[in-house]
Design a protein around this motif. Structure first.
Motif, short mmCIF file in Angstrom:
data_model
loop_
_atom_site.label_atom_id
_atom_site.label_comp_id
_atom_site.label_asym_id
_atom_site.label_seq_id
_atom_site.Cartn_x
_atom_site.Cartn_y
_atom_site.Cartn_z
N PRO A 88 0.67 -1.64 -0.05
CA PRO A 88 -0.05 0.52 0.03
C PRO A 88 1.21 1.28 -0.07
N ALA A 89 0.47 2.76 -0.87
CA ALA A 89 1.56 3.55 -0.75
C ALA A 89 1.38 4.07 0.47
N GLY A 90 0.08 4.47 1.78
CA GLY A 90 -0.17 4.31 2.40
C GLY A 90 -0.51 6.28 2.62
N GLU A 91 0.21 6.74 3.91
CA GLU A 91 -0.16 8.16 4.07
C GLU A 91 0.12 8.86 2.77
N LEU A 92 -0.54 9.65 2.04
CA LEU A 92 -0.45 9.66 0.32
C LEU A 92 0.11 11.91 0.54
N SER A 93 -0.02 12.11 1.75
CA SER A 93 0.23 13.56 1.90
C SER A 93 1.98 13.33 2.44
N ALA A 94 2.75 12.31 2.81
CA ALA A 94 3.98 12.04 2.62
C ALA A 94 4.57 11.68 1.56
N TRP A 95 3.84 11.81 0.12
CA TRP A 95 4.10 11.59 -0.68
C TRP A 95 4.55 13.21 -1.35
N GLU A 96 6.21 13.52 -2.07
CA GLU A 96 5.61 14.27 -2.37
C GLU A 96 5.47 14.66 -4.12
N SER A 97 4.42 13.82 -4.70
CA SER A 97 4.17 13.73 -6.16
C SER A 97 2.79 11.89 -5.91
N PHE A 413 19.42 -9.89 -8.27
CA PHE A 413 19.72 -8.59 -8.45
C PHE A 413 18.22 -8.19 -9.05
N GLY A 414 18.70 -6.84 -8.98
CA GLY A 414 17.84 -5.81 -9.39
C GLY A 414 17.64 -4.72 -9.25
N VAL A 415 16.29 -3.96 -9.71
CA VAL A 415 16.81 -2.62 -10.14
C VAL A 415 17.09 -1.39 -8.36
N GLU A 416 16.67 -2.08 -7.49
CA GLU A 416 16.60 -0.83 -6.19
C GLU A 416 17.59 -1.12 -5.80
N GLU A 417 18.02 0.37 -4.84
CA GLU A 417 19.09 0.23 -4.22
C GLU A 417 18.77 1.36 -3.22
N PRO A 418 19.61 1.16 -2.11
CA PRO A 418 19.11 1.89 -0.60
C PRO A 418 18.01 3.13 -1.07
N GLU A 419 18.24 3.90 -1.75
CA GLU A 419 18.21 5.53 -2.40
C GLU A 419 16.52 5.32 -2.77
N SER A 420 16.11 3.90 -3.32
CA SER A 420 14.76 3.86 -3.80
C SER A 420 13.38 3.33 -2.66
N ARG A 421 14.23 3.61 -1.26
CA ARG A 421 13.13 3.97 -0.23
C ARG A 421 12.02 3.21 -0.28
N ILE A 422 11.62 1.55 -0.67
CA ILE A 422 10.86 0.63 -1.16
C ILE A 422 10.18 0.79 -0.02
N HIS A 423 8.99 0.12 -0.15
CA HIS A 423 7.69 0.24 1.05
C HIS A 423 7.25 1.65 1.56
N SER A 424 8.26 3.03 1.40
CA SER A 424 8.27 3.76 1.69
C SER A 424 7.32 5.42 1.27
N ALA A 425 6.98 6.32 2.16
CA ALA A 425 6.58 6.75 0.49
C ALA A 425 7.76 7.85 -0.16
#
Length: 457
Positions: A88-97, A413-425
């Motif tokens: 889930p995207a979580g609280e939408l207000s935490a997203w900048e877009s 392997f894959g395309v994510e890295e720490p800056e991706s902030r997966i599962h977060s806003a």
């Protein structure tokens, strides 16, 4: 690197896929999950690689999409894994877009699933476009077998795909399995994940009273369920914040690439002045890749907004247990439950329910196809050395595939890295990671096919 047209295609495909709020198991979002699954079907049907495409309704209600191309002339078969569901995207207000509108900012693409795992899905599609171009240039060369597998409930445990694998293993039979659901140690550092933690979910319920009673009349003497649960949970940490479980060794060390503590602070968004677990003898990699860990992921009592002057009779917590590869998750879960029961104070009544048990996974980098993949990965990053890391996450299917096909070589392997902030806003992906990983995957498929052809002459 890659043409402007190719990047535009990648962006457009990812934009279309990110637009689906494809959370599995939420009835209100069933049409979104179905839409994402159908998008994958269409993408495979329109791929320049000719697939036999099938959609499988699994036991948990999710859709697993499989594209199959038979191998030619004794060629091997490679399975390409990804998933089309998201958290889930979580609280939408935490997203900048808007999380469901792919948005570019400062060279990164933002949206839910951009890195976990829709970015990997479109990465596979880009690698296949490159493969189709190469095959068209040499039509006489025998074609490698391919299985494109997109799961629909990975974020909720993947029960459906696990059962499909058990019931119809022939759908997955392959020589090499490329699981694109992990990522690099940092942007620009080619990385293979060599271990995944297993784990379990535990629900802990503590009761002290038959009903809530007035805190003015009984507070201070009547047993408080919230305090009893908090003291029980506190027994799971030592004075330095290290995990403690009776009868379990929680002091092991990670033997691979360490995790720089300052980088970990940044990657984990640890607030200034807040201490990391352990002391100078510990490295963050020890905690997240080599030792059992327990996280309180949910806590229930009286919500603050509904608080009254009463002593809570019941409190409940949801615990997420993670265990390193090579350790039976069920055994550690049982010891964790026993620990909780042994440490609940004052005779409070405690119940512990264990669910969603899965074991970890460890890969063997010495296998020939995996070594070939490492070479392709290094070349895609201009000759940079491929590093090995563990992952604190779990991909239950990995262990199931390893058990079903013990001779298959598996790379994570894959395309994510720490800056991706997966599962977060504000989840994001660096598009160059999609491009480089796709180039590596294409190069591997080509070289692996060529090596197989040479061996049959």
């Amino acid at each position: 690197m890659i043409s402007t047209d190719s990047r535009t295609t990648i962006f457009n495909q990812l934009s279309q896929l990110v637009a689906f709020n494809s959370v599995h198991g939420d009835p209100a979002l069933a049409d979104q999950a179905a839409g994402a699954a159908q998008w994958v079907v269409t993408a495979l049907e329109e791929s320049p690689i000719e697939f036999e495409v099938s959609s499988h309704l699994t036991v948990d209600g999710s859709r697993a999409i499989i594209g199959y191309r038979a191998p030619e002339a004794n060629q091997p078969t490679v399975l390409l894994y990804c998933h089309h569901d998201v958290v889930p995207a979580g609280e939408l207000s935490a997203w900048e877009s808007d999380p469901f509108t792919l948005t570019e900012r400062n060279g990164r693409w933002y949206g839910r699933g951009t890195a976990d795992c829709k970015g990997n899905l479109v990465m596979h599609l880009e690698a296949l476009r490159q493969l189709a171009t190469a095959e068209a240039a040499d039509p006489t060369a025998p074609k490698i077998g391919l299985i494109f597998l997109a799961e629909g409930s990975e974020e909720m445990g993947g029960e459906g795909l696990d059962q499909l694998l058990a019931d119809k293993p022939e759908l997955f039979r392959s020589d090499v399995i490329l699981i694109a659901d992990s990522g690099n140690a940092a942007v620009g550092i080619p990385t293979l994940t060599t271990s995944l933690r297993g784990g379990a979910q535990l629900t802990v319920t503590v009761r002290t009273l038959d009903a809530a009673v007035h805190s003015g009349m009984f507070g201070g003497a009547a047993p408080d369920a919230v305090f009893a649960l908090m003291r029980t949970l506190d027994s799971l940490r030592d004075e330095k914040g290290r995990t403690v479980i009776d009868g379990v060794d929680t002091t092991t060390r990670w033997e691979g690439r360490p995790y720089d503590p300052e980088n970990f602070r940044t990657d984990s968004t640890t607030l200034p002045g807040v201490e990391l677990a352990g002391d100078e003898s510990d490295n963050p990699a020890d905690f997240i890749w080599a030792r059992p860990a327990v996280t309180v992921t949910g806590f229930t009592s009286t919500p603050v907004s509904q608080a009254v002057n009463a002593i809570p009779p019941m409190a409940q917590a949801r615990l997420n247990l993670r265990v390193p590869a090579g350790i039976a998750a069920a055994e550690i879960a049982e010891k964790l439950a026993a620990h909780l029961k042994a440490h609940v104070p004052g005779g409070a009544h405690i119940e512990v329910e264990i669910e969603d048990i899965n074991d970890g996974f460890a890969s063997d980098l010495s296998q020939p196809a995996i070594q070939l993949f490492q070479e392709a990965l290094s070349a895609a990053y201009d000759g940079a050395e491929v590093v090995s890391i563990g992952s604190g996450g779990s991909i239950p299917l990995t262990g199931a595939l390893q058990q079903q096909f013990p001779q298959a070589e598996i790379a994570l392997f894959g395309v994510e890295e720490p800056e991706s902030r997966i599962h977060s806003a504000n989840e994001s992906v660096d598009p160059t990671e999609i491009e480089r990983i796709a180039a590596a995957e294409f190069a591997f498929l080509t070289k692996y096919s060529q090596a197989a052809a040479a061996n049959t002459k």
